[in-house]
Design an enzyme around this catalytic site. Sequence first.
Site, PDB file in Angstrom:
ATOM      1  N   TYR A 101       1.557  92.017 -65.871  1.00  0.00           N
ATOM      2  CA  TYR A 101       2.340  93.237 -66.043  1.00  0.00           C
ATOM      3  C   TYR A 101       3.720  92.889 -66.588  1.00  0.00           C
ATOM      4  O   TYR A 101       4.372  91.960 -66.100  1.00  0.00           O
ATOM      5  CB  TYR A 101       2.505  93.963 -64.697  1.00  0.00           C
ATOM      6  CG  TYR A 101       3.454  95.144 -64.780  1.00  0.00           C
ATOM      7  CD1 TYR A 101       2.981  96.431 -65.017  1.00  0.00           C
ATOM      8  CD2 TYR A 101       4.835  94.964 -64.652  1.00  0.00           C
ATOM      9  CE1 TYR A 101       3.849  97.500 -65.131  1.00  0.00           C
ATOM     10  CE2 TYR A 101       5.723  96.027 -64.765  1.00  0.00           C
ATOM     11  CZ  TYR A 101       5.219  97.295 -65.010  1.00  0.00           C
ATOM     12  OH  TYR A 101       6.078  98.356 -65.129  1.00  0.00           O
ATOM     13  N   GLU A 189       6.463  99.790 -70.958  1.00  0.00           N
ATOM     14  CA  GLU A 189       5.678  98.815 -70.207  1.00  0.00           C
ATOM     15  C   GLU A 189       4.386  98.443 -70.912  1.00  0.00           C
ATOM     16  O   GLU A 189       3.826  99.237 -71.669  1.00  0.00           O
ATOM     17  CB  GLU A 189       5.455  99.277 -68.758  1.00  0.00           C
ATOM     18  CG  GLU A 189       4.282 100.112 -68.509  1.00  0.00           C
ATOM     19  CD  GLU A 189       4.151 100.638 -67.065  1.00  0.00           C
ATOM     20  OE1 GLU A 189       4.986 100.386 -66.180  1.00  0.00           O
ATOM     21  OE2 GLU A 189       3.153 101.340 -66.846  1.00  0.00           O
TER      22      GLU A 189
END
Length: 389
Positions: A101, A189
């Site tokens: 991530y 993101e």
Amino acid sequence: MNIHEFQAKDILRRVGVPVPPGRVAKTPDEAAAIARDFGGTVVVKAQVHAGGRGKAGGVKLAKTPEEAKSIAAKILGMQIKGLIVNQVLVTPAADIASEAYVGIIVDRAAKRPVFMVSRAGGIDIEEVAASTPEKILKLPVDTRYGLLSFEATQLGFFLFDDVKRVRSAGKIMQQLYTAFMQSGCSLAEINPLVTTPAGEIVALDAKMVIDDNELERHPELEALRDPTADAPSEVQARSANLTFIKLEGNVGCCVNGAGLAMATMDLVKYYGGEPANFLDIGGSSNPEKVVSALRIITSDPNVKAILFNIFGGITRTDDVANGIVTATKQNPLKVPIVIRLTGTNEEIAVRILKENGFSAMTDMDEAVQRAVELAKGGGGGGGAGGKAA
Ligand code: GDP
Ligand code: MN
């Protein structure tokens, strides 16, 4: 403003982030044609402004164009978190060795963009943050210098052991930071940032939220807006110039001024209720704004009571009263309404409301308690219910 995955990926591709190619389809046949062009296994991905599409069945692998077609037929029209899927992204499937991530958010406390990275990618980062916060590295960035090379390397080492991968990841962090700043994001993101068995690093999913205040100087980003992708009530509110945010409760709130709107929502909660929305009709309201506001509030089937809380300064309370009367004549209310108003032209407002069968309160506490009670199905008595109570 939210944008779609395929739009965020276009932005990332332009700054050099390795992103698999992809094209958008609005029909199953288009999806099949794209799959045929790419050849091999593809992923068909719902394009909606919501995360967790994988879990909801909105991300599926297809081995053949025929399979891509039947999967697209299932995903198109599907609802994910209340949003209807109108288009799918078709993209060649990657082989995944690991999922990480990488994200940047504007952190109000740090007053800076803050990087968050984790080896626990692919899944909900909020979950990781709640249960295993040690698996996340946070790094605030000084915007005067940007993400420095040694910082990018530090982030890279948190994700990978192999130096070659650390370098590629570090480069991707700097590219993501560039995209974040250039597009005026409040969030950017990549989840997952994957490694392939061949050792490549690729961004398989991307999410960006553009700060609404940046749109004026970025017409090219405003052009990415998809009005069919937001909650219909929020779209209506935007065109009526109202500040509106839909929430999950059942007390519909109509307030003037953001501060009073927040205080009203706090008080609704304090008395055991749940606000159905944040709605600020603004400082100088005209009756039309009130009409739009009521239309938006009453179109939410969750709303069981409506609460007006108006403090008349620049706002004339008689304008608000006229708006309520006009709106309810056009569209008679099916739920009770509680009106609290005080300030400029209060006497006139109260007279207008009385003449039309409504009553008004001046005490905010009493009004909020009454609205919470009515929303819970407590009826009868009281002076605040007005016509529909
Ligand atoms: P999200 O659920 O909305 O975050 O959608 P993602 O695009 O992140 O997809 C969810 C999950 O589907 C990913 O974490 C992957 O595990 C899987 N996935 C997505 N794309 C691919 C792909 O190209 N190949 C493989 N094998 N899995 C994929
Ligand atoms: Mn994802």
